[in-house]
Design an enzyme around this catalytic site. Structure first.
Site, short mmCIF file in Angstrom:
data_model
loop_
_atom_site.label_atom_id
_atom_site.label_comp_id
_atom_site.label_asym_id
_atom_site.label_seq_id
_atom_site.Cartn_x
_atom_site.Cartn_y
_atom_site.Cartn_z
N PHE A 108 -3.03 2.49 4.34
CA PHE A 108 -2.34 3.58 4.01
C PHE A 108 -1.69 2.97 2.49
O PHE A 108 -1.04 2.06 2.38
CB PHE A 108 -0.97 3.87 4.95
CG PHE A 108 -0.02 4.77 4.08
CD1 PHE A 108 0.16 6.21 4.63
CD2 PHE A 108 0.92 4.50 3.26
CE1 PHE A 108 1.17 7.28 3.94
CE2 PHE A 108 1.93 5.27 2.53
CZ PHE A 108 1.76 6.63 3.16
N GLU A 109 -2.07 3.97 1.44
CA GLU A 109 -1.52 3.46 0.18
C GLU A 109 -1.47 4.76 -0.80
O GLU A 109 -2.40 5.61 -0.63
CB GLU A 109 -2.38 2.38 -0.67
CG GLU A 109 -3.48 2.38 -0.94
CD GLU A 109 -4.23 1.37 -1.44
OE1 GLU A 109 -3.56 0.33 -1.46
OE2 GLU A 109 -5.52 1.25 -1.48
N ILE A 110 -0.56 5.09 -1.43
CA ILE A 110 -0.57 6.12 -2.29
C ILE A 110 -0.26 5.56 -3.61
O ILE A 110 0.77 4.78 -3.93
CB ILE A 110 0.51 7.19 -2.07
CG1 ILE A 110 0.58 7.80 -0.60
CG2 ILE A 110 0.81 8.39 -3.22
CD1 ILE A 110 1.62 8.80 -0.28
#
Length: 433
Positions: free
Chosen positions: A296-298
């Site tokens: 998960f990375e934005i």
């Protein structure tokens, strides 16, 4: 009289070691030197909280399609045809909890042609535009300059030694891809922001604001949910390579970088001898192995497309560590972010409930912040877990009394530059790890 001769005379005396002012002076000097060295890695408490949740309760979602301004962004998933059911579960989860209101495009990446079954199932799982793209063949193989036979032999040996995922050739390709060329492939060139989505993940809270808009508005470049220790055996030389490159480029040590380092407690000149061990820099100080879990990375694509990051990647690429060790993209991203970004540019999404494999983050629901009268929210999630004091979640259905099922050490260490909240246990564990 030589120091050696003096020490020999002291040894012959009863209690001479403890009674010698000479040794006491040396001992105190060593302790002072160690303390002075460790002070260089102290992370000062910021004058104010530099990273708080963008919102601490539910917001009324926008109309669909949203009328509010949007960012040039995409949700991106790397998947295989045989992962269709797992991919669909992830897409349905993010659809229910976020994308039904925002409809950001989803870009699916594969190094093989997509099957009709995969495309049909995933299109049926979302209301958003979908794009089924290919990873260029040259980006999913060994570098042209590398001895392929030697690399494959190393991969087999890593697998035989039980190093996590290291016996899988495709896993090495994936880590290399996500560390470098991912940001510049044709399928993503038109976007500025990406949200990485993995097959078989679950979102347990509603996300009723646009994280891309908030990241841009608050001048963030990287956002994460979970932070863990890296597997030690996967990347014994990675930190040394990154720290050597950092020194060669003259990049100063920010508080983010210092938060990832455990200063050596060996005195000079013995400290530098520790540099022969893994996960240590040239001075003998140790990377604490804490990293942002990159499934998960934005993040801002332009940060990773930038000259400094790409130069770092090219340096790492030509060491061969993506194949002769099993360098993970999470560790590479984390070291780069901590080296090149400012503390206020990194965001912890404390309000997003997220599960991948066994690990999860579960925010407590915000008291009196669930908007029970909202029909739009009720259509998506009409029940939720207990609201608890200090909660920041929106209609989370997980039990927020246990915020996470993994140790808090790494997240506390990596958040230290942004917050005055410093649990004593994290400070104490620094002496152990």
């Amino acid at each position: 009289m030589s120091v050696l001769h003096r020490l020999q005379r002291l040894r012959r005396r009863r209690g001479g070691w403890l009674q010698s002012p000479f040794l006491w002076v040396i001992g105190v000097a060593c302790l002072l030197e160690i303390a002075f060295h460790a002070s260089h890695y102290r992370v000062p408490i910021p004058p104010r909280e530099l990273d708080t949740p963008f919102y601490e309760s539910c917001q009324e979602p926008p109309t669909t399609p949203p009328e509010s301004p949007r960012e040039n962004a995409a949700i991106v998933m790397l998947a295989r045809n045989q992962e269709a059911e797992k991919a669909a579960r992830s897409v349905r989860s993010i659809e229910q909890r976020f994308n039904r209101w925002f409809r950001y495009p989803i870009v699916f990446l594969n190094d093989e042609p997509w099957s009709d079954d995969f495309i049909t199932l995933l299109n049926a799982s979302t209301s958003a535009p979908t794009y089924f793209e290919y990873v260029p063949k040259e980006e999913w193989t060994f570098p042209s300059w590398m001895d392929k036979d030697a690399a494959q032999a190393s991969i087999k040996d890593q697998g035989d030694r039980g190093i996590l995922y290291a016996g899988k050739e495709t896993y090495h390709h994936m880590c290399r891809f996500f560390s470098g060329s991912f940001y510049n492939i044709e399928a993503l060139k038109k976007y500025k922001w990406y949200w990485r989505l993995e097959p078989d993940v679950e979102f347990s809270c509603s996300i009723t604001y646009d994280p891309f808009v908030e990241m841009a508005r608050h001048k963030k470049v990287y956002g994460f949910t979970i932070s863990l220790w890296e597997e030690q055996k996967t990347c014994p030389s990675l930190f040394r390579e990154v720290s050597d490159w950092k020194e060669a480029q003259g990049i100063p040590s920010s508080t983010m970088w210092k938060a990832g380092i455990d200063a050596s407690w060996a005195p000079w000149p013995f400290r530098s001898l520790l540099s022969w061990f893994s996960h240590r820099d040239r001075a003998g100080d140790r990377w604490n192995l804490c990293h942002y879990w990159s499934n998960f990375e934005i993040a801002d694509l332009d940060f990773f497309r930038g000259e400094k990051y790409q130069n770092l990647y090219q340096h790492l690429e030509h060491t061969g560590g993506f194949y002769f060790e099993r360098w993970g993209d999470a560790a590479v991203h984390s070291l780069a972010v901590n080296m090149l970004a400012e503390p206020h540019e990194v965001h912890h999404f404390a309000d997003i409930g997220y599960r991948h494999d066994w690990y999860y983050q579960c925010p407590a629901n915000a008291p009196e912040g669930q908007l029970p009268e909202s029909q739009v929210l009720n259509d998506a999630q009409s029940t939720w877990a207990d609201e608890l004091p200090g909660g920041v979640g929106c209609r989370c259905d997980c039990d927020g009394r246990r915020n996470r099922n993994h140790a808090s050490y790494c997240i506390n260490k990596l958040k230290a530059p942004n917050t005055a909240h410093r649990p004593w246990s994290t400070w104490a564990l620094s002496f152990i790890f």
